[in-house]
Design a protein around this motif. Sequence first.
Motif, PDB file in Angstrom:
ATOM      1  N   UNK A   1      -6.990  14.051 -13.458  1.00 13.49           N
ATOM      2  CA  UNK A   1      -5.892  14.991 -13.229  1.00 13.49           C
ATOM      3  C   UNK A   1      -6.338  16.387 -13.664  1.00 13.49           C
ATOM      4  N   UNK A   2      -7.165  16.450 -14.722  1.00  8.19           N
ATOM      5  CA  UNK A   2      -7.732  17.735 -15.143  1.00  8.19           C
ATOM      6  C   UNK A   2      -8.546  18.370 -14.025  1.00  8.19           C
TER       7      UNK A   2
ATOM      8  N   UNK B   1       1.100  11.823  -9.630  1.00  7.20           N
ATOM      9  CA  UNK B   1       1.417  11.987 -11.053  1.00  7.20           C
ATOM     10  C   UNK B   1       2.886  12.375 -11.219  1.00  7.20           C
ATOM     11  N   UNK B   2       3.343  13.338 -10.413  1.00  2.00           N
ATOM     12  CA  UNK B   2       4.747  13.767 -10.482  1.00  2.00           C
ATOM     13  C   UNK B   2       5.674  12.579 -10.206  1.00  2.00           C
ATOM     14  N   UNK B   3       5.379  11.837  -9.125  1.00  2.00           N
ATOM     15  CA  UNK B   3       6.253  10.727  -8.728  1.00  2.00           C
ATOM     16  C   UNK B   3       6.276   9.640  -9.807  1.00  2.00           C
ATOM     17  N   UNK B   4       5.099   9.234 -10.285  1.00  2.59           N
ATOM     18  CA  UNK B   4       5.039   8.114 -11.232  1.00  2.59           C
ATOM     19  C   UNK B   4       5.617   8.479 -12.595  1.00  2.59           C
ATOM     20  N   UNK B   5       5.405   9.726 -13.035  1.00  2.00           N
ATOM     21  CA  UNK B   5       5.972  10.148 -14.325  1.00  2.00           C
ATOM     22  C   UNK B   5       7.494  10.155 -14.242  1.00  2.00           C
ATOM     23  N   UNK B   6       8.052  10.692 -13.147  1.00  2.00           N
ATOM     24  CA  UNK B   6       9.514  10.706 -13.004  1.00  2.00           C
ATOM     25  C   UNK B   6      10.066   9.287 -12.910  1.00  2.00           C
TER      26      UNK B   6
ATOM     27  N   UNK C   1      -2.681   6.312  -7.872  1.00  4.85           N
ATOM     28  CA  UNK C   1      -3.153   7.668  -7.592  1.00  4.85           C
ATOM     29  C   UNK C   1      -4.651   7.734  -7.365  1.00  4.85           C
ATOM     30  N   UNK C   2      -5.403   7.176  -8.303  1.00  6.66           N
ATOM     31  CA  UNK C   2      -6.869   7.294  -8.240  1.00  6.66           C
ATOM     32  C   UNK C   2      -7.440   6.322  -7.206  1.00  6.66           C
ATOM     33  N   UNK C   3      -7.114   5.040  -7.356  1.00 11.14           N
ATOM     34  CA  UNK C   3      -7.658   4.056  -6.405  1.00 11.14           C
ATOM     35  C   UNK C   3      -7.002   4.233  -5.034  1.00 11.14           C
ATOM     36  N   UNK C   4      -5.665   4.275  -5.019  1.00  6.96           N
ATOM     37  CA  UNK C   4      -4.953   4.393  -3.753  1.00  6.96           C
ATOM     38  C   UNK C   4      -5.257   5.698  -3.034  1.00  6.96           C
TER      39      UNK C   4
END
Lengths: 220, 103
Positions: free
Chosen positions: A24-25, A88-93, A114-117
């Motif tokens: 994400x960085x 990241x936005x979707x999963x955190x929410x 996010x990473x694999x998909x």
Amino acid sequence: MHIPDGFVSATVNLSTGAACAALVGVAVARANRNLEAQTVPLLSVTAAFIFAAQMVNFPVAAGTSGHFMGALLAALLLGPWNALIVMTVVLVLQALLFADGGILALGSNLFNMGVVGGLAGYAIFLGLTFLLPKTRTGFLTSGAVAAWFSIVLASLFASAELALSGTIPFAVVAPAMAGVHSIIGVGEALITSTALALVISARPDLVQAAPRNTMLRRSL
Amino acid sequence: MKRSFRFFLVAGVVSLLIGIAVSPFASSNPDGLERVAEEKGFIENAESAELWSSSPLPDYGVDGVESEHISTSLAGLIGTMATLIVGFGVGRMLMKRRDEGKS
């Protein structure tokens, strides 16, 4: 395939979480350099569409359901790194507001979806566009097939995390996970290619993955 | 500019409609992972129960709303709007700065 807390060990969650933090960085650094102001509404609406579509579980075999994941669609519309920001936005929410997916398991869920998909799915998409004809059909087929792989691969990584946590042996969980997600993946492929076809018809300029296919632009 | 706005308006409205009007008709069967967890006997490991109580809208429902249909619709509305707003905010925060772009 949102993993709740308790399925995956702290060690595994910390490892996947660290990998996600690093990636994400990278995504943030790339956005600082490349994300245009006029792309932000697309990023926002893609996240909202993925959130809404993820709520709609569709029935698959024998009393089981599945839902859209959207990482590959986001990667095709926005590029794989911006897609990681969207996921990241979707999963955190989802984890914070709706308790969908554990809070400690967020690292594992973001890694799988996010990473694999998104990132691995996008790599598969690039391979397919190289092999398939560079036409609209070739483009949509590549998107559909890569979407299917994004789901099945994510389910295999979830299986590996469960196995590494000592929850269940990989040989037991992986075939079951891959089996059911190969059906869910068909739904993912259909939704991804339909959404992609609609966006291409309305605004081909918005599809980040499209300009790579010079023939596609001509055939539109 | 106008054309661009229309696309985002339509896409945003479609997303909101999915969240509000389609979500109540979603299958309530266990998803792929839950199903496998039930079959292979590790569903009891889920510890989300305590964390759920601290979540404002657990399992896509609004506490105190009698109708499950309306409860899911409301959760869909709140969630889709929240993703739209947070997505926009995050995008604006991370995007390329104009002055940096010129240098």
